[in-house]
Design a protein around this motif. Sequence first.
Motif, PDB file in Angstrom:
ATOM      1  N   TYR A  36      44.123  28.408  98.682  1.00 34.61           N
ATOM      2  CA  TYR A  36      43.247  28.201  97.531  1.00 34.61           C
ATOM      3  C   TYR A  36      42.717  26.769  97.544  1.00 34.61           C
ATOM      4  N   PRO A  37      41.477  26.562  97.064  1.00 34.09           N
ATOM      5  CA  PRO A  37      40.954  25.201  96.937  1.00 34.09           C
ATOM      6  C   PRO A  37      41.380  24.570  95.627  1.00 34.09           C
ATOM      7  N   GLY A  38      41.292  23.238  95.540  1.00 34.30           N
ATOM      8  CA  GLY A  38      41.471  22.562  94.263  1.00 34.30           C
ATOM      9  C   GLY A  38      42.694  21.697  94.133  1.00 34.30           C
ATOM     10  N   GLY A  39      43.607  21.704  95.130  1.00 34.76           N
ATOM     11  CA  GLY A  39      44.811  20.885  94.997  1.00 34.76           C
ATOM     12  C   GLY A  39      45.584  21.271  93.744  1.00 34.76           C
ATOM     13  N   PHE A  40      45.961  20.261  92.937  1.00 33.60           N
ATOM     14  CA  PHE A  40      46.653  20.552  91.689  1.00 33.60           C
ATOM     15  C   PHE A  40      45.731  21.245  90.689  1.00 33.60           C
ATOM     16  N   GLY A  41      44.448  21.278  90.967  1.00 38.96           N
ATOM     17  CA  GLY A  41      43.512  21.957  90.087  1.00 38.96           C
ATOM     18  C   GLY A  41      43.325  23.425  90.415  1.00 38.96           C
ATOM     19  N   VAL A 387      59.666  16.315  83.031  1.00 40.15           N
ATOM     20  CA  VAL A 387      59.841  15.577  84.277  1.00 40.15           C
ATOM     21  C   VAL A 387      61.017  16.147  85.066  1.00 40.15           C
ATOM     22  N   ALA A 388      60.986  15.965  86.392  1.00 44.23           N
ATOM     23  CA  ALA A 388      62.074  16.421  87.246  1.00 44.23           C
ATOM     24  C   ALA A 388      62.123  15.577  88.510  1.00 44.23           C
ATOM     25  N   ASP A 389      63.322  15.355  89.010  1.00 40.03           N
ATOM     26  CA  ASP A 389      63.548  14.521  90.192  1.00 40.03           C
ATOM     27  C   ASP A 389      63.468  15.362  91.458  1.00 40.03           C
ATOM     28  N   TYR A 390      62.527  15.049  92.311  1.00 33.21           N
ATOM     29  CA  TYR A 390      62.327  15.796  93.550  1.00 33.21           C
ATOM     30  C   TYR A 390      63.570  15.804  94.432  1.00 33.21           C
ATOM     31  N   GLN A 391      64.171  14.630  94.639  1.00 30.93           N
ATOM     32  CA  GLN A 391      65.313  14.542  95.549  1.00 30.93           C
ATOM     33  C   GLN A 391      66.453  15.444  95.091  1.00 30.93           C
ATOM     34  N   TYR A 392      66.690  15.492  93.808  1.00 28.01           N
ATOM     35  CA  TYR A 392      67.749  16.335  93.255  1.00 28.01           C
ATOM     36  C   TYR A 392      67.477  17.806  93.540  1.00 28.01           C
ATOM     37  N   PHE A 393      66.270  18.262  93.238  1.00 26.59           N
ATOM     38  CA  PHE A 393      65.937  19.667  93.431  1.00 26.59           C
ATOM     39  C   PHE A 393      65.856  20.043  94.912  1.00 26.59           C
ATOM     40  N   LYS A 394      65.342  19.128  95.727  1.00 24.12           N
ATOM     41  CA  LYS A 394      65.251  19.393  97.157  1.00 24.12           C
ATOM     42  C   LYS A 394      66.641  19.571  97.764  1.00 24.12           C
ATOM     43  N   ALA A 395      67.553  18.661  97.429  1.00 25.02           N
ATOM     44  CA  ALA A 395      68.917  18.748  97.959  1.00 25.02           C
ATOM     45  C   ALA A 395      69.598  20.028  97.490  1.00 25.02           C
ATOM     46  N   THR A 441      58.399  23.313  94.358  1.00 25.62           N
ATOM     47  CA  THR A 441      57.256  24.216  94.221  1.00 25.62           C
ATOM     48  C   THR A 441      55.965  23.443  94.404  1.00 25.62           C
ATOM     49  N   ASN A 442      55.884  22.261  93.773  1.00 28.55           N
ATOM     50  CA  ASN A 442      54.701  21.412  93.948  1.00 28.55           C
ATOM     51  C   ASN A 442      54.473  21.090  95.417  1.00 28.55           C
ATOM     52  N   GLU A 443      55.544  20.729  96.103  1.00 26.72           N
ATOM     53  CA  GLU A 443      55.420  20.349  97.513  1.00 26.72           C
ATOM     54  C   GLU A 443      54.971  21.525  98.365  1.00 26.72           C
ATOM     55  N   ASN A 444      55.522  22.708  98.093  1.00 19.48           N
ATOM     56  CA  ASN A 444      55.227  23.879  98.917  1.00 19.48           C
ATOM     57  C   ASN A 444      53.842  24.446  98.665  1.00 19.48           C
ATOM     58  N   PHE A 445      53.391  24.385  97.419  1.00 20.52           N
ATOM     59  CA  PHE A 445      52.141  25.059  97.079  1.00 20.52           C
ATOM     60  C   PHE A 445      50.969  24.112  96.847  1.00 20.52           C
ATOM     61  N   CYS A 446      51.250  22.850  96.572  1.00 19.45           N
ATOM     62  CA  CYS A 446      50.169  21.878  96.387  1.00 19.45           C
ATOM     63  C   CYS A 446      50.139  20.839  97.501  1.00 19.45           C
ATOM     64  N   TRP A 447      51.047  20.950  98.457  1.00 17.04           N
ATOM     65  CA  TRP A 447      51.078  20.098  99.645  1.00 17.04           C
ATOM     66  C   TRP A 447      51.152  18.613  99.278  1.00 17.04           C
ATOM     67  N   CYS A 448      51.905  18.304  98.233  1.00 16.89           N
ATOM     68  CA  CYS A 448      52.033  16.917  97.812  1.00 16.89           C
ATOM     69  C   CYS A 448      53.393  16.371  98.248  1.00 16.89           C
ATOM     70  N   PRO A 449      53.424  15.276  98.991  1.00 13.41           N
ATOM     71  CA  PRO A 449      54.691  14.706  99.469  1.00 13.41           C
ATOM     72  C   PRO A 449      55.653  14.426  98.321  1.00 13.41           C
ATOM     73  N   GLU A 450      56.898  14.823  98.513  1.00 12.09           N
ATOM     74  CA  GLU A 450      57.961  14.614  97.528  1.00 12.09           C
ATOM     75  C   GLU A 450      57.633  15.256  96.180  1.00 12.09           C
ATOM     76  N   GLY A 451      56.763  16.250  96.201  1.00 12.34           N
ATOM     77  CA  GLY A 451      56.426  16.958  94.977  1.00 12.34           C
ATOM     78  C   GLY A 451      55.695  16.137  93.945  1.00 12.34           C
ATOM     79  N   ASN A 452      55.166  14.965  94.356  1.00 15.07           N
ATOM     80  CA  ASN A 452      54.543  14.058  93.385  1.00 15.07           C
ATOM     81  C   ASN A 452      53.389  14.733  92.652  1.00 15.07           C
ATOM     82  N   SER A 453      53.216  14.358  91.393  1.00 13.57           N
ATOM     83  CA  SER A 453      52.192  14.974  90.564  1.00 13.57           C
ATOM     84  C   SER A 453      50.889  14.187  90.510  1.00 13.57           C
ATOM     85  N   TYR A 454      50.943  12.885  90.793  1.00 12.92           N
ATOM     86  CA  TYR A 454      49.761  12.041  90.607  1.00 12.92           C
ATOM     87  C   TYR A 454      49.496  11.085  91.759  1.00 12.92           C
ATOM     88  N   GLY A 455      50.043  11.367  92.948  1.00 11.43           N
ATOM     89  CA  GLY A 455      49.875  10.416  94.040  1.00 11.43           C
ATOM     90  C   GLY A 455      50.789   9.225  93.835  1.00 11.43           C
TER      91      GLY A 455
END
Length: 509
Positions: A36-41, A387-395, A441-455
């Motif tokens: 899909y196009p749009g990134g987080f959009g 808010v949620a910590d990526y490292q915690y959920f990834k591990a 989920t953010n990392e897998n579906f929005c291709w954002c490193p460490e699941g970041n929401s805003y760069g």
Amino acid sequence: MDVDYLIVGSGLSALVFGALSAKSGSKVLMVEAHQYPGGFGHTFPMGKHYRFNAQLHYVWNCGEGETVNKVLKRLELDKQVTFESFDSQGFDHMRMPGFQLDIPYDTDLLLNRLKSLFPAHGPQCTGFIDEVRRTADGLAVLSGDERYRNIFTNLRQTVTAFKNIRYTLQEVFDKHQLPLEAQTLLALQWPDFLLPPNQLSFCAWVLLFTGYQRGAYYPTLHFEHVINSLVDTIRDNGGQIIYQTEVDKFIIENNRVVAVEATDLATNEAVSYQGKRIICNMDPKKAAHLIGMEKFSWKVRKQLDYAYSPSNFMAYCAVKDINLEDYGFGKWNIFHTSHRDLNIAFDTMYNHHDYTTPSYAISTPGFLTHDNSDRPEGQQIIEFLTVADYQYFKALKLSDPRAYRKRKREIFDAILDSVEKHYVPDFREYLAYKNTGSPTTNENFCWCPEGNSYGSAMTPEYFNLWRLNHNSSLKGLYFCNASSGYAGFAGTFWTGAKLYQNLSGELIL
């Protein structure tokens, strides 16, 4: 294929740049790893009957003569892509124990409401709001806004903004000695940044807070229509978008980036594409590591050394046999906290992973448009974010997927417990659909490193006048991403349009 602009990624800033370029006659090719196009959009289907936007829930800078409007007019989309206003008397409803504040468009009205809540601190409230106003005007000068081009006629505002670039929101709160409850009410839309006051850049907060006060909006036909309209503009003007194609290498000849090598994720075949100019919508730091950090200038390497923004936990829900309007929901967002101190609230959830008394945002987009194509008839969409910590959920996901799923359910249940206590008794009985997303989920579906929401994180260290921009220091390569511009819907529109201006010479903004 040799094109004028080879665009890596189809996030919103890239779509804006691509649409403007294609509309002006340039040959555009865009490659996107997602389907899909749009990134987080982007908008995705859930089940058979639901469609949810990945994260965007309300936007600003869409009014007449503002960034989004100017871009849409240039693309001849302003009649097709329209927006609905939130309630001007209270677009954000801030709720905490013992206090509530509705944020209106009118700043004087906001100040009066603050004074009514905190009559013993009227001068402090006035001083803070005045500093917000001056900073907002000064930031317009520093950003090159045409309305404030003359720095000398706006010298006081410019100096104020320049000084405040290094401060956190908490530091400015402390400077004006605002009572803690007033601080919490004003900063309670922290999920828009995913940072607490003691970390958040004051100037980043000012830009968004005052931006929404000029007008908070939701697309008349949902965000999918906005994204599809930009995609159609690219295609209708001879451009092409290739999906499920992940770029894994940039080709450099004589210090110039000339092509990319990629993998077709559907066939696993290697493909390559050339372009006269490469526009990188991929995370700049990720792209730089693919290219080789040593190939960039010292200045750009320093700018690329940014921390990612925190990530988030989302719950996508639909309810039936209930009208949420009867429970205080409407043309506004609700921001809730059970903590008087947002710094403690953030630390408890993000660093200690304790959601027993969660602070969160609630969005009900169905109240903002008559278009109900995103859900079955008779149902209403309601979404929750914290808010949620990526490292915690990834591990947790890697070590024990079952525990990972259980943890998501526990956080969701904690939010629902709060909703039933403060807003809708027996809310669970009305749920027709529910699903949750974590930082992975953010990392897998929005291709954002460490699941970041805003760069890059919106702290004073990274949100400043010296942050990364489109200039990569390599010939033929230009960054076009939230981390090389500004995050959010309005920010990414500005980032894409600004890059187009710089490369084409045509004035849009």
